[in-house]
Design a protein around this motif. Structure first.
Motif, short mmCIF file in Angstrom:
data_model
loop_
_atom_site.label_atom_id
_atom_site.label_comp_id
_atom_site.label_asym_id
_atom_site.label_seq_id
_atom_site.Cartn_x
_atom_site.Cartn_y
_atom_site.Cartn_z
N ALA A 310 0.85 -1.18 0.00
CA ALA A 310 0.00 0.00 0.00
C ALA A 310 0.90 1.24 0.00
CB ALA A 310 -0.90 0.00 1.23
N PRO A 311 0.42 2.38 -0.55
CA PRO A 311 1.26 3.58 -0.59
C PRO A 311 1.83 3.97 0.77
CG PRO A 311 -0.69 3.88 -1.95
CD PRO A 311 -0.86 2.58 -1.24
N ILE A 312 1.02 3.87 1.81
CA ILE A 312 1.51 4.24 3.14
C ILE A 312 2.66 3.34 3.56
CG2 ILE A 312 0.89 4.22 5.59
CD1 ILE A 312 -1.81 5.32 4.87
N ASP A 313 2.51 2.03 3.32
CA ASP A 313 3.58 1.10 3.69
C ASP A 313 4.82 1.32 2.83
OD1 ASP A 313 2.10 -0.06 5.68
OD2 ASP A 313 1.34 -1.69 4.43
N ALA A 314 4.62 1.62 1.55
CA ALA A 314 5.76 1.87 0.67
C ALA A 314 6.56 3.08 1.15
CB ALA A 314 5.27 2.08 -0.76
N VAL A 315 5.85 4.14 1.54
CA VAL A 315 6.54 5.34 2.03
C VAL A 315 7.26 5.04 3.34
CG1 VAL A 315 6.17 7.67 2.95
CG2 VAL A 315 5.02 6.95 0.85
N ALA A 316 6.61 4.30 4.23
CA ALA A 316 7.25 3.95 5.51
C ALA A 316 8.50 3.12 5.27
CB ALA A 316 6.27 3.19 6.39
N LEU A 317 8.43 2.17 4.33
CA LEU A 317 9.57 1.31 4.04
C LEU A 317 10.73 2.12 3.45
CD1 LEU A 317 11.04 -1.38 3.47
CD2 LEU A 317 9.68 -1.58 1.38
N VAL A 318 10.46 2.81 2.32
CA VAL A 318 11.52 3.54 1.63
C VAL A 318 12.04 4.69 2.50
CG1 VAL A 318 12.10 4.87 -0.42
CG2 VAL A 318 10.56 2.91 -0.61
N GLY A 319 11.11 5.41 3.15
CA GLY A 319 11.51 6.56 3.95
C GLY A 319 12.39 6.17 5.11
N ASN A 320 12.06 5.09 5.82
CA ASN A 320 12.88 4.69 6.97
C ASN A 320 14.24 4.18 6.54
OD1 ASN A 320 11.60 4.87 9.75
ND2 ASN A 320 9.89 4.03 8.56
N LEU A 321 14.31 3.45 5.43
CA LEU A 321 15.61 3.00 4.94
C LEU A 321 16.50 4.17 4.55
CD1 LEU A 321 14.72 -0.17 2.82
CD2 LEU A 321 15.76 -0.08 5.09
N ILE A 322 15.90 5.17 3.88
CA ILE A 322 16.69 6.34 3.47
C ILE A 322 17.09 7.16 4.69
CG2 ILE A 322 16.62 8.51 2.18
CD1 ILE A 322 14.89 7.11 0.11
N ASP A 323 16.17 7.33 5.64
CA ASP A 323 16.51 8.07 6.86
C ASP A 323 17.67 7.40 7.58
OD1 ASP A 323 14.58 9.94 6.41
OD2 ASP A 323 13.10 9.04 7.74
N ASN A 324 17.62 6.09 7.67
CA ASN A 324 18.70 5.35 8.33
C ASN A 324 20.02 5.56 7.59
OD1 ASN A 324 19.28 3.12 10.42
ND2 ASN A 324 20.14 2.25 8.55
N ALA A 325 19.96 5.53 6.24
CA ALA A 325 21.17 5.73 5.44
C ALA A 325 21.71 7.15 5.60
CB ALA A 325 20.88 5.43 3.98
N LEU A 326 20.82 8.15 5.61
CA LEU A 326 21.26 9.54 5.77
C LEU A 326 21.92 9.75 7.13
CD1 LEU A 326 18.20 11.46 4.25
CD2 LEU A 326 20.49 11.26 3.26
N ASP A 327 21.35 9.18 8.17
CA ASP A 327 21.94 9.32 9.51
C ASP A 327 23.31 8.66 9.56
OD1 ASP A 327 19.72 10.68 10.39
OD2 ASP A 327 18.76 8.92 11.28
N ALA A 328 23.44 7.47 8.95
CA ALA A 328 24.72 6.77 8.97
C ALA A 328 25.77 7.52 8.17
CB ALA A 328 24.54 5.35 8.42
N VAL A 354 19.32 0.27 -0.84
CA VAL A 354 19.67 1.56 -0.25
C VAL A 354 21.04 1.41 0.38
CG1 VAL A 354 19.05 3.35 1.41
CG2 VAL A 354 17.24 2.11 0.19
N SER A 355 22.03 2.15 -0.14
CA SER A 355 23.41 2.07 0.34
C SER A 355 23.83 3.41 0.90
CB SER A 355 24.35 1.68 -0.80
OG SER A 355 23.91 0.50 -1.45
N ASP A 356 24.84 3.38 1.78
CA ASP A 356 25.36 4.63 2.34
C ASP A 356 26.85 4.49 2.62
OD1 ASP A 356 25.88 4.01 5.35
OD2 ASP A 356 23.86 3.23 5.01
N SER A 357 27.50 5.61 2.85
CA SER A 357 28.95 5.65 3.08
C SER A 357 29.30 5.55 4.55
CB SER A 357 29.52 6.95 2.52
OG SER A 357 28.92 8.07 3.18
N GLY A 358 28.32 5.37 5.42
CA GLY A 358 28.57 5.32 6.85
C GLY A 358 29.32 4.08 7.28
N ALA A 359 29.70 4.04 8.54
CA ALA A 359 30.42 2.89 9.09
C ALA A 359 29.52 1.65 9.05
CB ALA A 359 30.86 3.18 10.52
N SER A 360 30.12 0.52 8.70
CA SER A 360 29.35 -0.72 8.62
C SER A 360 28.95 -1.17 10.02
CB SER A 360 30.18 -1.82 7.96
OG SER A 360 30.49 -1.46 6.62
#
Length: 420
Positions: A310-328, A354-360
């Motif tokens: 569902a759109p709400i779940d898709a936003v929650a999924l993608v948004g939280n993964l990106i937020d986690n990557a941005l913080d890292a 979703v990939s990021d340059s943060g510490a593993s």
């Protein structure tokens, strides 16, 4: 026929009630087992102590040393009867060296051979055996006088007596189990009441959907705020330049802003089969990354299929993964970057990376990162440990999979689609 979904409070009550029943039953079983073991051990100790005491008695040894069984019986039968009464054992059988009884609970058995094991050497033996009184626990001890074997003494307790001694322990075990069960029922009722006070009669899925909606609104709000802030800064700079008469520079800022925004829009709109809400989220997250000094790269294949989320779940999924990557990425050393990729798999499923340059993350963090409440962030609104737990719940609800790689840290999500 419509099935009524049980509320989260009721499901919690049932789960806790079943747990209480299991704990109560296990407690009662363990207590009963321990009671049986203890009672048997006590019976063995009593038979050993009484048999050893009689074997060391000068009266008993003296009566058997003469070799006159009739005289020995007359002297020792009253002793055996008194010991059975005072020591609360079921039988005391004294016999000569050949195993012929000189005392017995049943006087008619006197003079007959002992029924049980007589050791070949003068040594003590405790066993469970069947005799004239039935199955019993018994201890046989040699009687010696002047260094020679003159007889044996066997003291026993029937298994019926042992079982009767277990009964009080059994009642205690059942009582303790009942108390544990009552405490579990009260705890389950209080938990259901507390859950219902917060969630009402909503089913567990609805609560998860509510949490997903809240997370979606949060991440969309942050993305839109970053995008608005970025454009506001550029507009203020352009207005200031216009007021200073530096028209070319103002036009350059506005042109660059328009080109960057158009590039992002073109990139997202190329994903024609996707969710426009997720597209808007990606545009906002790009601005958020720019605001935090993080390089942003989104690779969305035009043929990437829409997932069954569902759109709400898709936003929650993608948004939280990106937020986690941005913080890292923000917490790591430069160069800081975040990459998002969406493509079609060979099985026509949707792959989201979703990939990021943060510490593993360490092995310990990787093992626990999807647990609700676990977080490596500081306590507070940004460290509540909900995002990745919600991500896993969303993915598992539709039958998808999620894995985590390191060097660089990459969350790989596979989601089912209508095509698959």
């Amino acid at each position: 026929m419509t099935r009524t979904r049980r509320s989260a409070a009721s499901r919690l009550f049932v789960a806790m009630l079943l747990s209480a029943v299991a704990v109560a039953a296990l407690t009662a079983v363990l207590l009963i087992w321990d009671g049986q073991r203890t009672t048997r051990a006590e019976a063995e100790r009593v038979t050993q102590a009484v048999a050893q005491t009689l074997a060391l008695s000068p009266t008993v040894a003296s009566a058997l040393s003469d070799g006159d069984d009739a005289a020995a019986s007359d002297a020792l039968q009253p002793v055996a009867t008194r010991v059975m009464s005072e020591a609360r054992v079921d039988f005391v059988t004294i016999m000569d060296a050949r195993g012929i009884r000189v005392t017995h609970r049943d006087p008619d058995e006197i003079g007959r051979p002992y029924v049980g094991t007589i050791p070949t050497e003068p040594t003590q033996l405790t066993e469970e055996s069947t005799g004239t009184l039935g199955r019993s626990l018994r201890t046989i001890v040699p009687i010696e006088a002047d260094g020679r074997l003159v007889g044996w003494v066997s003291v026993g307790v029937t298994l019926d007596t042992v079982s009767a001694q277990i009964l009080p322990r059994l009642l205690v075990a059942i009582g303790v189990g009942g108390i544990v069960l009552a405490a579990g029922i009260i705890g389950a009722a209080l938990a259901r009441r507390a859950t219902r006070r917060v969630a009402g009669d909503l089913p567990a899925g609805a609560i998860r959907d509510t949490l997903s909606s809240a997370e979606s609104l949060r991440t969309l709000g942050e993305a839109l705020r970053a995008q608005t802030h970025e454009h506001g800064n550029r507009m203020h700079a352009a207005v200031a330049l216009l007021e200073l008469g530096r028209t070319d520079e103002a036009v350059g800022i506005l042109t660059d802003s328009a080109e960057q925004s158009q590039l992002l829009v073109d990139q997202v709109t190329a994903y024609t089969a996707g969710d426009p809400t997720v597209g808007a989220l990606l545009l906002g997250k790009a601005s958020q990354a720019l605001e935090r000094g993080i390089a942003w790269e989104a690779s969305i294949a035009p043929d990437a299929p829409p997932s069954t989320l569902a759109p709400i779940d898709a936003v929650a999924l993608v948004g939280n993964l990106i937020d986690n990557a941005l913080d890292a990425a923000a917490a790591g050393p430069p160069p800081r970057w975040v990459r998002v990729q969406m493509r079609r798999t060979d099985e026509d499923e949707l792959a989201l990376h979703v990939s990021d340059s943060g510490a593993s993350p360490t092995d310990e963090v990787r093992a626990r990162m999807f647990e609700r409440g676990f977080t490596t962030k500081p306590a507070g609104a940004e460290g509540r440990g909900v995002g990745l737990a919600l991500v896993r719940a969303v993915v598992e609800d539709v039958g998808g999979t999620i894995t985590v790689d390191v060097d660089p840290t990459t969350f790989r999500v596979i989601l089912p689609t209508e095509d698959a």
